[in-house]
Each structure stands twice: as C-alpha cells, then as structure tokens.
Design an enzyme around this catalytic site. Sequence first.
Site, PDB file in Angstrom:
ATOM      1  N   MET A  83       0.805  -1.222   0.000  1.00  0.00           N
ATOM      2  CA  MET A  83       0.000   0.000   0.000  1.00  0.00           C
ATOM      3  C   MET A  83       0.837   1.272   0.000  1.00  0.00           C
ATOM      4  SD  MET A  83      -2.640  -1.644  -0.209  1.00  0.00           S
ATOM      5  CE  MET A  83      -2.617  -3.408  -0.029  1.00  0.00           C
ATOM      6  N   CYS A  84       2.135   1.160  -0.201  1.00  0.00           N
ATOM      7  CA  CYS A  84       2.996   2.336  -0.272  1.00  0.00           C
ATOM      8  C   CYS A  84       3.023   2.822  -1.713  1.00  0.00           C
ATOM      9  CB  CYS A  84       4.402   1.955   0.193  1.00  0.00           C
ATOM     10  SG  CYS A  84       5.488   3.340   0.460  1.00  0.00           S
ATOM     11  N   HIS A  85       2.781   4.108  -1.912  1.00  0.00           N
ATOM     12  CA  HIS A  85       2.775   4.676  -3.265  1.00  0.00           C
ATOM     13  C   HIS A  85       4.187   4.746  -3.838  1.00  0.00           C
ATOM     14  CE1 HIS A  85      -1.055   6.175  -1.680  1.00  0.00           C
ATOM     15  NE2 HIS A  85      -1.450   6.142  -2.944  1.00  0.00           N
ATOM     16  N   MET A 119       8.416   6.530   4.861  1.00  0.00           N
ATOM     17  CA  MET A 119       8.712   5.107   4.713  1.00  0.00           C
ATOM     18  C   MET A 119       9.990   4.909   3.906  1.00  0.00           C
ATOM     19  SD  MET A 119       6.449   4.033   6.641  1.00  0.00           S
ATOM     20  CE  MET A 119       7.120   2.394   6.592  1.00  0.00           C
ATOM     21  N   GLU A 120      10.207   5.765   2.918  1.00  0.00           N
ATOM     22  CA  GLU A 120      11.425   5.676   2.119  1.00  0.00           C
ATOM     23  C   GLU A 120      12.656   5.952   2.980  1.00  0.00           C
ATOM     24  OE1 GLU A 120       8.099   5.922  -0.664  1.00  0.00           O
ATOM     25  OE2 GLU A 120       8.559   6.996   1.176  1.00  0.00           O
ATOM     26  N   ASP A 134      25.895  -7.098   7.215  1.00  0.00           N
ATOM     27  CA  ASP A 134      26.335  -8.114   6.263  1.00  0.00           C
ATOM     28  C   ASP A 134      27.826  -7.996   5.966  1.00  0.00           C
ATOM     29  OD1 ASP A 134      25.892 -10.273   4.298  1.00  0.00           O
ATOM     30  OD2 ASP A 134      26.356  -8.686   2.842  1.00  0.00           O
TER      31      ASP A 134
END
Length: 166
Positions: A83-85, A119-120, A134
């Site tokens: 649901m993230c654009h 969110m980005e 890592d």
Amino acid sequence: MTEDSDTERDELTHTTEEGEVQMVDVGAKPDTERRAVARGEIRLTESTVEAIRGDEVEKGDVLATARVGAVQAVKHTWETIPMCHQIPITNVETDFSVETERVVLEVAVETTGKTGCEMEALEGVTTGLNVVWDMVKAAEKDEAGQYPVTGITDVGVVSKEKRVLD
C-alpha cells in the site's frame, strides 16, 4: 516547510468498512515538497568499528556499500511495503557517524508529490544498517557463531516537513 498535520487520525485509511485492504487515493491532494529524515544505529564491537574506520574489512568499503544499499532501498520502497505509493524521489542524502561502538546512519529523502516519504527514509536506514551488518558479520561472530554485541536499534523518523507548492 511546515510540519505535516493529520486532522483525521481516527479514520483507518488502508482498510475499507468491509475490512478489505486498500491503497489510499491521494489523487485529489495537491503536490507538495516533502522531506523526511530517519535515523538508526548498529552496535558493533570496538575492533569492528576500527576496521571500518581503517577500511580494513575483508568484504570492502563498508560505508560506501551501505550508502548504495540505502539509496537503492529508498528507490524501491514501494515494492516492499504494501500500500505504499511509488513516488518520485528528488534527493537522497546519507550521513554516517562512526562512533566508538556503533555506526549511526541518517537518511534524508525529498520528493515533490501527493504523499510523504517517511517510509522511504526508514527503508533507507534499515537497509543501510543491514548492509553494514552483512559486510562485518564475520568479524562480529563469537566462537559459537552468534552475535552477542551486534544489534540494530533506535530506528525512527526524526523529522518530516511539507510545503504546498505555489
């Protein structure tokens, strides 16, 4: 830029009245300039931090690789978060602070559009820190193959701004 305000906090925007999941329709919203900054850190042993500082990690340049990973994650957030654009990213800034027993990463994301970029920024931080892990995991493992010191913590949005275009 002014702080984003949400006047309809009680309304569930990603769920219909029937309980179905939906993407929020932002089509009617005005385009705005937006910026979000997120930060997080990875705890490491002091010897690993020294190896990062001295560019002595066997896999290569830890911070350069993590920077690429962070930017890549920002650009692909819409593919990993439901649901993230998909938004046009206009700028990404990554800032690493190498401290005694940790590496702190701050990611700033800018866009011009109808929805924010928090969110980005968060995706950039978490992926960037995962890349650090890592790259140094061989140095961080104990005799049993565990990571008693290593941990990603304190990930969060530290600021977000928006300004309606004239």
